[in-house]
Design an enzyme around this catalytic site. Structure first.
Site, short mmCIF file in Angstrom:
data_model
loop_
_atom_site.label_atom_id
_atom_site.label_comp_id
_atom_site.label_asym_id
_atom_site.label_seq_id
_atom_site.Cartn_x
_atom_site.Cartn_y
_atom_site.Cartn_z
N GLN A 104 12.55 29.13 -6.63
CA GLN A 104 13.36 29.66 -5.53
C GLN A 104 14.77 29.04 -5.60
O GLN A 104 14.93 27.82 -5.51
CB GLN A 104 12.72 29.38 -4.17
CG GLN A 104 13.44 30.19 -3.07
CD GLN A 104 12.96 29.89 -1.67
OE1 GLN A 104 12.82 28.73 -1.30
NE2 GLN A 104 12.73 30.92 -0.88
N TYR A 185 20.16 30.60 5.34
CA TYR A 185 20.99 29.80 4.44
C TYR A 185 22.15 30.68 3.94
O TYR A 185 22.36 31.79 4.44
CB TYR A 185 20.13 29.20 3.33
CG TYR A 185 19.19 28.17 3.90
CD1 TYR A 185 19.69 26.98 4.43
CD2 TYR A 185 17.81 28.39 3.97
CE1 TYR A 185 18.84 26.04 5.00
CE2 TYR A 185 16.96 27.46 4.55
CZ TYR A 185 17.49 26.28 5.06
OH TYR A 185 16.66 25.34 5.64
N ARG A 232 13.75 36.89 -1.35
CA ARG A 232 13.12 36.63 -0.05
C ARG A 232 14.12 36.90 1.07
O ARG A 232 15.25 36.40 1.03
CB ARG A 232 12.65 35.18 0.03
CG ARG A 232 11.81 34.90 1.26
CD ARG A 232 11.22 33.52 1.27
NE ARG A 232 9.86 33.56 1.77
CZ ARG A 232 9.27 32.58 2.46
NH1 ARG A 232 9.91 31.46 2.71
NH2 ARG A 232 8.03 32.71 2.90
N GLY A 324 1.90 29.52 3.24
CA GLY A 324 2.70 28.31 3.15
C GLY A 324 1.91 27.09 3.56
O GLY A 324 1.30 26.41 2.73
N ARG A 325 1.85 26.82 4.89
CA ARG A 325 1.20 25.60 5.37
C ARG A 325 -0.24 25.44 4.88
O ARG A 325 -0.63 24.31 4.53
CB ARG A 325 1.29 25.55 6.91
CG ARG A 325 2.71 25.27 7.38
CD ARG A 325 2.94 25.66 8.81
NE ARG A 325 2.83 27.10 9.00
CZ ARG A 325 2.96 27.74 10.15
NH1 ARG A 325 3.18 27.03 11.25
NH2 ARG A 325 2.85 29.04 10.21
C1 LIG Z 1 7.15 22.08 5.22
C2 LIG Z 1 7.72 23.45 5.06
C3 LIG Z 1 8.70 23.66 4.09
C4 LIG Z 1 9.24 24.95 3.90
N1 LIG Z 1 10.16 25.14 2.89
C5 LIG Z 1 10.61 26.39 2.61
C6 LIG Z 1 11.45 26.62 1.49
O1 LIG Z 1 11.77 25.72 0.71
N2 LIG Z 1 11.89 27.89 1.28
C7 LIG Z 1 11.54 28.94 2.12
O2 LIG Z 1 11.96 30.07 1.89
N3 LIG Z 1 10.70 28.74 3.16
C8 LIG Z 1 10.21 27.51 3.40
N4 LIG Z 1 9.30 27.31 4.42
C9 LIG Z 1 8.74 28.48 5.13
C10 LIG Z 1 7.43 28.88 4.44
O3 LIG Z 1 7.66 29.36 3.13
C11 LIG Z 1 6.70 30.00 5.23
O4 LIG Z 1 7.58 31.08 5.39
C12 LIG Z 1 6.23 29.53 6.61
O5 LIG Z 1 5.54 28.28 6.53
C13 LIG Z 1 5.29 30.58 7.22
O6 LIG Z 1 4.17 30.78 6.39
P1 LIG Z 1 2.74 30.13 6.76
O7 LIG Z 1 2.41 30.61 8.16
O8 LIG Z 1 1.78 30.67 5.72
O9 LIG Z 1 2.90 28.65 6.71
C14 LIG Z 1 8.79 26.04 4.69
C15 LIG Z 1 7.81 25.81 5.67
C16 LIG Z 1 7.27 24.54 5.85
C17 LIG Z 1 6.18 24.34 6.88
#
Ligand SMILES: Cc1cc2nc3c(=O)[nH]c(=O)nc-3n(C[C@H](O)[C@H](O)[C@H](O)COP(=O)(O)O)c2cc1C
Length: 367
Positions: A104, A185, A232, A324-325
């Site tokens: 990314q 961003y 994205r 993600g999480r």
């Molecule tokens: C600790 C953390 C770091 C994240 N870092 C990024 C990132 O580097 N780039 C991005 O586009 N989204 C980032 N996100 C957002 C996640 O990619 C994702 O969109 C968000 O957690 C929702 O998905 P989930 O419900 O499956 O966790 C981050 C989220 C968390 C919790």
């Protein structure tokens, strides 16, 4: 399709553009703040990614394309030879184990601090509008600094930063790249009328506000070919920094997505709703409709669980689902979802920093 065949389908191979996936479960990009100070990935980072190799596709944590693009300490970069060499160890580990990984590409724009910028200059943005958010410097959490507006004659250099980073990602052995135009961003700061008050050809009309993203996509696809480039977007998120939405989400993102079609990208990736929070969208916004404007494959993300992934896939609404999480606390998420094994709960104290703790010490179900 019956439930069972849809379930099987989620765990069956597919292709996003030219990238072949062993299943439709994608690891969402996750910043973890555990890279060396010079943005070089280390052995701990290699272990972390390798533990999650059963994802059909890993999207790397957001990776700074340049020193100017950096807004958070201990996040990785992809513009120096040492960073390329560090990432090569990650991609080798993934490929040896049969996985796929894209990088990314990230420029934070106004979400930075003078201490993180070359010569302690102000962070750059479309317009002089201060971000209402925090960043991480080597001293800890700080308010984002007042940005300065990029001059029109500096924009070719920003595009060149993306091009160079895309080239470096190729040298580092990635299977493709994802352009980070989400979460407010730099690229989304240009797209939204709430953060872009410019009067040159990069501001004002929708066409002008979408111009930088399209020029970046053009530069990056020249390196990779469209089939290995994803993008994205997060049309309705106020994350990060409580950023106001565009006044006309459907028209702005609709225009952008239709223009993206000419690049024949590997995939479009949406954060559906507010990142990491509600999946609700404001009245008048229809994310499925926006998605349907895109000719290629689609990855859905945000607060999915197995049942939602199965049903959205069965309805033909997604080609793949990014988690993600759940991938933080379940390195073997694919196997757990597949065999109905209970998921470990995430402890959000461990999101950023803190070395191996909360990073590489999550157990697999069969440990
Ligand atoms: C600790 C953390 C770091 C994240 N870092 C990024 C990132 O580097 N780039 C991005 O586009 N989204 C980032 N996100 C957002 C996640 O990619 C994702 O969109 C968000 O957690 C929702 O998905 P989930 O419900 O499956 O966790 C981050 C989220 C968390 C919790």
């Amino acid at each position: 399709m019956t439930d069972n065949s849809t379930r099987t389908d989620l765990f069956s191979p597919t292709k996003l553009g030219e990238i072949e996936l062993s299943n439709r479960i994608v690891m969402a990009p996750l910043t973890r703040g555990r890279t060396n100070e010079d943005g070089v990935p280390n052995e701990l980072n290699v272990t972390y990614y390798a533990q999650r190799v059963s994802a059909g596709l890993i999207i790397s944590e957001a990776t700074n394309i340049s020193a100017q693009g950096c807004g958070y300490a201990m996040t990785p970069g992809i513009w120096t030879e040492d960073q390329v060499a560090g990432w090569k160890k990650v991609t080798d580990a993934i490929h040896v184990a049969g996985g796929k990984i894209v990088m990314q590409l990230w420029h934070v724009g106004r979400f930075s601090h003078v201490d993180l910028q070359p010569n302690k200059e102000a962070p750059v943005a479309p317009s002089v509008i201060k971000a209402d958010g925090n960043v991480f410097t080597s001293r800890g959490i700080e308010k984002a600094s007042m940005p300065r507006a990029l001059r029109t004659d500096e924009i070719p250099d920003v595009i060149e930063q993306y091009r160079h980073a895309a080239e470096c990602a190729k040298c580092a052995g990635f299977d493709g790249v994802e352009i980070h135009a989400a979460n407010n961003y730099l690229l989304e700061q240009f797209l939204r009328d709430s953060t872009n008050h410019r009067t040159d050809q990069y501001g004002g009309s929708i066409e002008n506000r979408a111009r930088l993203i399209l020029e970046v996509v053009d530069a990056v696809t020249h390196i990779w070919g469209g089939g290995r480039v994803g993008i994205r977007l997060s049309p309705v998120t106020t994350e990060v920094g409580n950023t106001p939405l565009d006044r006309n989400v459907m028209a702005t993102y609709g225009y952008l997505i239709q223009q993206l079609n000419k690049f024949k990208l590997a995939y479009l990736h949406f954060v559906e709703g507010t990142t990491g929070k509600s999946r609700d969208v404001p009245e008048g916004v229809d994310l499925d409709k926006l998605r349907s404007l895109f000719d290629g494959s689609y990855i859905g993300n945000n607060n999915y669980n197995l049942e939602m992934a199965i049903s959205r896939r069965a309805e033909g609404k997604v080609d793949a689902v990014a988690f993600g999480r759940p991938f933080i606390s379940n390195p073997d998420l694919v196997e757990r979802l597949r065999y109905g094994i209970e998921l470990a709960d995430i402890n959000n104290d461990a999101y950023y920093g803190n070395g191996a703790k909360g990073y590489t010490d999550w157990l697999k179900a069969n440990n």
